[in-house]
Scaffold this active site. Structure first.
Site, PDB file in Angstrom:
ATOM      1  N   ASN A   1       0.859  -1.189   0.000  1.00  0.00           N
ATOM      2  CA  ASN A   1       0.000   0.000   0.000  1.00  0.00           C
ATOM      3  C   ASN A   1       0.896   1.239   0.000  1.00  0.00           C
ATOM      4  O   ASN A   1       1.501   1.570   1.008  1.00  0.00           O
ATOM      5  CB  ASN A   1      -0.893  -0.042   1.256  1.00  0.00           C
TER       6      ASN A   1
ATOM      7  N   LYS B   1       0.012   4.225  -0.167  1.00  0.00           N
ATOM      8  CA  LYS B   1      -0.683   5.378   0.440  1.00  0.00           C
ATOM      9  C   LYS B   1      -0.522   6.615  -0.466  1.00  0.00           C
ATOM     10  O   LYS B   1      -0.449   6.470  -1.679  1.00  0.00           O
ATOM     11  CB  LYS B   1      -0.163   5.640   1.849  1.00  0.00           C
TER      12      LYS B   1
ATOM     13  N   HIS C   1      -9.456   0.543   4.965  1.00  0.00           N
ATOM     14  CA  HIS C   1      -8.159   0.778   5.611  1.00  0.00           C
ATOM     15  C   HIS C   1      -8.356   1.697   6.817  1.00  0.00           C
ATOM     16  O   HIS C   1      -9.218   2.582   6.799  1.00  0.00           O
ATOM     17  CB  HIS C   1      -7.187   1.411   4.609  1.00  0.00           C
TER      18      HIS C   1
ATOM     19  N   GLU D   1      -6.864   4.163   7.842  1.00  0.00           N
ATOM     20  CA  GLU D   1      -6.782   5.607   7.557  1.00  0.00           C
ATOM     21  C   GLU D   1      -8.087   6.109   6.934  1.00  0.00           C
ATOM     22  O   GLU D   1      -8.501   7.237   7.181  1.00  0.00           O
ATOM     23  CB  GLU D   1      -5.553   5.892   6.680  1.00  0.00           C
TER      24      GLU D   1
ATOM     25  N   GLU E   1      -5.191  -5.493  10.542  1.00  0.00           N
ATOM     26  CA  GLU E   1      -4.188  -4.454  10.730  1.00  0.00           C
ATOM     27  C   GLU E   1      -4.468  -3.700  12.027  1.00  0.00           C
ATOM     28  O   GLU E   1      -5.270  -2.747  12.033  1.00  0.00           O
ATOM     29  CB  GLU E   1      -4.233  -3.465   9.572  1.00  0.00           C
TER      30      GLU E   1
ATOM     31  N   GLY F   1       2.323   2.059  10.669  1.00  0.00           N
ATOM     32  CA  GLY F   1       3.180   3.228  10.495  1.00  0.00           C
ATOM     33  C   GLY F   1       3.870   3.669  11.770  1.00  0.00           C
ATOM     34  O   GLY F   1       4.423   4.761  11.842  1.00  0.00           O
TER      35      GLY F   1
ATOM     36  N   SER G   1       3.576  -2.325  10.243  1.00  0.00           N
ATOM     37  CA  SER G   1       5.030  -2.232  10.384  1.00  0.00           C
ATOM     38  C   SER G   1       5.765  -3.527  10.008  1.00  0.00           C
ATOM     39  O   SER G   1       6.782  -3.872  10.619  1.00  0.00           O
ATOM     40  CB  SER G   1       5.398  -1.788  11.805  1.00  0.00           C
TER      41      SER G   1
HETATM   42  C1  PEP Z   1      -0.723  -0.130   5.890  1.00  0.00           C
HETATM   43  O1  PEP Z   1      -0.768   1.011   5.452  1.00  0.00           O
HETATM   44  O2  PEP Z   1      -1.626  -0.931   5.587  1.00  0.00           O
HETATM   45  C2  PEP Z   1       0.383  -0.505   6.770  1.00  0.00           C
HETATM   46  C3  PEP Z   1       0.359  -1.677   7.326  1.00  0.00           C
HETATM   47  O3  PEP Z   1       1.380   0.415   6.927  1.00  0.00           O
HETATM   48  P1  PEP Z   1       2.843   0.161   7.577  1.00  0.00           P
HETATM   49  O4  PEP Z   1       3.381  -1.113   6.982  1.00  0.00           O
HETATM   50  O5  PEP Z   1       3.641   1.363   7.195  1.00  0.00           O
HETATM   51  O6  PEP Z   1       2.644   0.012   9.061  1.00  0.00           O
END
Ligand code: PEP
Length: 249
Positions: A11, A13, A95, A97, A166, A172, A212
């Protein structure tokens, strides 16, 4: 883990201008990518077409969001039909976000999922608890509530869905769920899903982990029986993403 094919999504973003995308495309196309893993990357909507045209055909492309209608007065949004028109087959929905920055609720995520599936897109549906919910021991309540809103809208289309667990506190932040923490949620979710859908759906559904994930922790996570892949944010912008794609031997 049965015959669930490992799945790794990247992703991007709201990152990447064309020169950055060219760099990502170069390391993705160079690979080598494990043939036994499904790989999908998710550029910003405005670059779906650009990325799709440059990426090798074995790399899927997902939009990061879409609306629950085909066309109309929905300024700023895109439809599943547009995603398909750009040659892309996937969309990420729900997601954290989108849920927490843009205020999308379970009902809207469910309606989007239903419409995207009706148009033939495959869906990476995201769920996950916030830190305060985990600390209040509400993790399973939250992910079950979010998944219930999906079940109602997925119907018989489970074959076109990947569920991404997630935990919001791990996205992040550099704070990964341990392999045991992630496995526990995946395993409980799968068992709960068997009761809500069927054993066949629960056993064949890919439940991937996001939060992460990086080249250093991906192999340990990939060893866990109920972790069927990853959704990767930050680390999907770097050449190390190829190592994550290849985490499962
Ligand atoms: C994501 O945006 O779905 C995500 C898991 O981000 P990150 O790997 O940066 O934590």
């Amino acid at each position: 883990m049965g015959d669930r094919k490992f799945f790794v999504g990247g992703n991007w973003k709201m990152n990447g201008l064309k020169p950055d995308i060219d760099e990502i495309v170069a390391f993705m196309n160079a690979g080598p990518l494990n043939e036994n893993t499904d790989v999908v990357v998710s550029p910003p909507a405005i670059y779906l077409d650009y990325a799709r045209q440059k990426l090798n055909a074995n790399i899927g492309v997902a939009a990061q969001n879409c609306y629950k209608a085909g066309k109309g007065a929905f300024t700023g949004d895109i439809s599943p039909e547009m995603i398909k028109d750009c040659g892309c087959e996937w969309v990420i929905l729900g997601h954290s976000e989108r849920r927490n920055v843009f205020g999308e609720n379970d009902e809207l995520v469910g309606a989007k999922t239903k419409y995207a599936l009706s148009q033939g897109l495959s869906v990476i549906a995201c769920i996950g608890e916030k830190l305060e919910e985990r600390e209040a021991d509400q993790t399973m309540d939250v992910v079950q509530r979010q998944t219930t809103a999906l079940i109602e809208n997925i119907g018989d289309n489970w074959g076109k869905v990947v569920l991404a667990y997630e935990p919001v506190w791990a996205i992040g932040t550099g704070k990964t769920a341990t392999p045991d923490q992630a496995q526990e949620v995946h395993q409980k979710l799968r068992a709960w899903l068997a009761g809500k859908t069927s054993d066949t759906v629960a056993q064949s559904l890919r439940i991937i982990y996001g939060g992460s994930v990086n080249a250093g922790n991906c192999k340990d996570l990939a060893q866990k029986e109920d972790i069927d892949g990853f959704l990767v944010g930050g680390a999907s912008l770097k050449p190390d993403f190829v190592k994550i794609v290849n985490a499962k031997e």
